[in-house]
Design a protein around this motif. Structure first.
Motif, PDB file in Angstrom:
ATOM      1  N   PHE A  83     -36.188 -74.967-106.594  1.00  0.00           N
ATOM      2  CA  PHE A  83     -35.864 -73.343-107.040  1.00  0.00           C
ATOM      3  C   PHE A  83     -35.358 -73.574-108.344  1.00  0.00           C
ATOM      4  N   PHE A  92     -42.175 -71.261-101.440  1.00  0.00           N
ATOM      5  CA  PHE A  92     -41.270 -70.124-102.247  1.00  0.00           C
ATOM      6  C   PHE A  92     -43.175 -69.419-102.778  1.00  0.00           C
ATOM      7  N   SER A 148     -44.267 -74.086-109.207  1.00  0.00           N
ATOM      8  CA  SER A 148     -42.951 -74.258-107.572  1.00  0.00           C
ATOM      9  C   SER A 148     -44.003 -74.776-106.879  1.00  0.00           C
TER      10      SER A 148
END
Length: 248
Positions: free
Chosen positions: A40, A195, A153
């Motif tokens: 993240f 994600f 990501s």
């Protein structure tokens, strides 16, 4: 509130949870703080590096649209334009001045004020088209921030996996630390792919769909205001704008 977005997110999480549980896995095993920080934080940092401050902060502000999208009523918009046409025919464009004051949408308000001020039709058209193009481009660039996050990501998830394996190789003689490193490696990959495909890319596409709806609504307003400036018959204006009902 957009119930479909909420239902989609809940369904995606439940599908993963149920599928993992049926295979004997524990959902708590998917929570790994180091992997989360790597994926993240790394993704957020990368997208901040490529974005301007205005673009990035605007993208964050648009997140609320995923669950609370702005509502544009095509039927009401057409009815309003027809009413304005009838009013301007009977009382003149100055009768639209008070209506403009009560309208929250700045785009529509600016168009009505231009009519009241007696702006030429060609000038009005160019002004409305320019405002619409800039507004759409500004919002699309912000939606692209989430698309970029969806691209970064998975790659950063692989980076986290490699870091976890390095940690594991450095602790081959310690089973506890070895297991931690391997867990971080695999879960970082899950976070990176998850994600991207469950959050970032769906959010980007959702925002694009909302921006498209906004654009179509404002194009309808633009066509209606230009028709008013041309002095078109209210019924002819309604017939012309009825095509926008197909895009709801």
């Amino acid at each position: 509130m957009d119930k479909l977005s909420i239902a989609g997110l809940v369904l995606a999480v439940l599908a993963i949870y149920i599928g993992f549980s049926l295979d004997g896995g524990s959902f708590s095993a998917l929570f790994e703080l180091p992997a989360f920080i790597i994926v993240f934080g790394g993704t957020l940092g990368a997208v901040m590096l490529q974005s301007s401050m205005v673009q990035f902060t605007h993208a964050i502000s648009l997140l609320r649209w995923v669950f609370y999208p702005p509502v544009y009523n095509i039927e009401q918009g057409i009815a309003d334009i027809v009413h304005w046409a009838e009013l301007s025919r009977s009382e003149g464009y100055l009768a639209l001045e008070d209506i403009a004051l009560d309208i929250d949408d700045q785009y529509t308000q600016k168009g009505l004020n231009s009519l009241v001020d007696g702006v030429e039709v060609d000038t009005l058209r160019l002004s409305l088209e320019l405002d619409l193009d800039i507004y759409r481009e500004h919002n699309l660039r912000s939606a692209n921030v989430f698309e970029a996050m969806g691209g970064y990501s998975p790659t950063i998830g692989i980076l986290g996996a490699v870091l976890g394996l390095i940690h594991a190789m450095n602790n081959l003689t310690d089973p506890a630390l070895l297991g931690t490193g391997i867990a971080t490696a695999f879960i970082a990959t899950i976070y990176g792919v998850g994600f991207a495909n469950l959050i970032y890319l769906p959010v980007a596409n959702k925002l694009r769909a909302i921006i498209h709806q906004q654009t179509m609504y404002r194009e309808m307003i633009s066509e209606g205001l230009i028709a008013l400036a041309n002095g078109d018959n209210p019924h002819a204006i309604e017939d012309k704008l009825s095509a926008f009902r197909l895009d709801r």
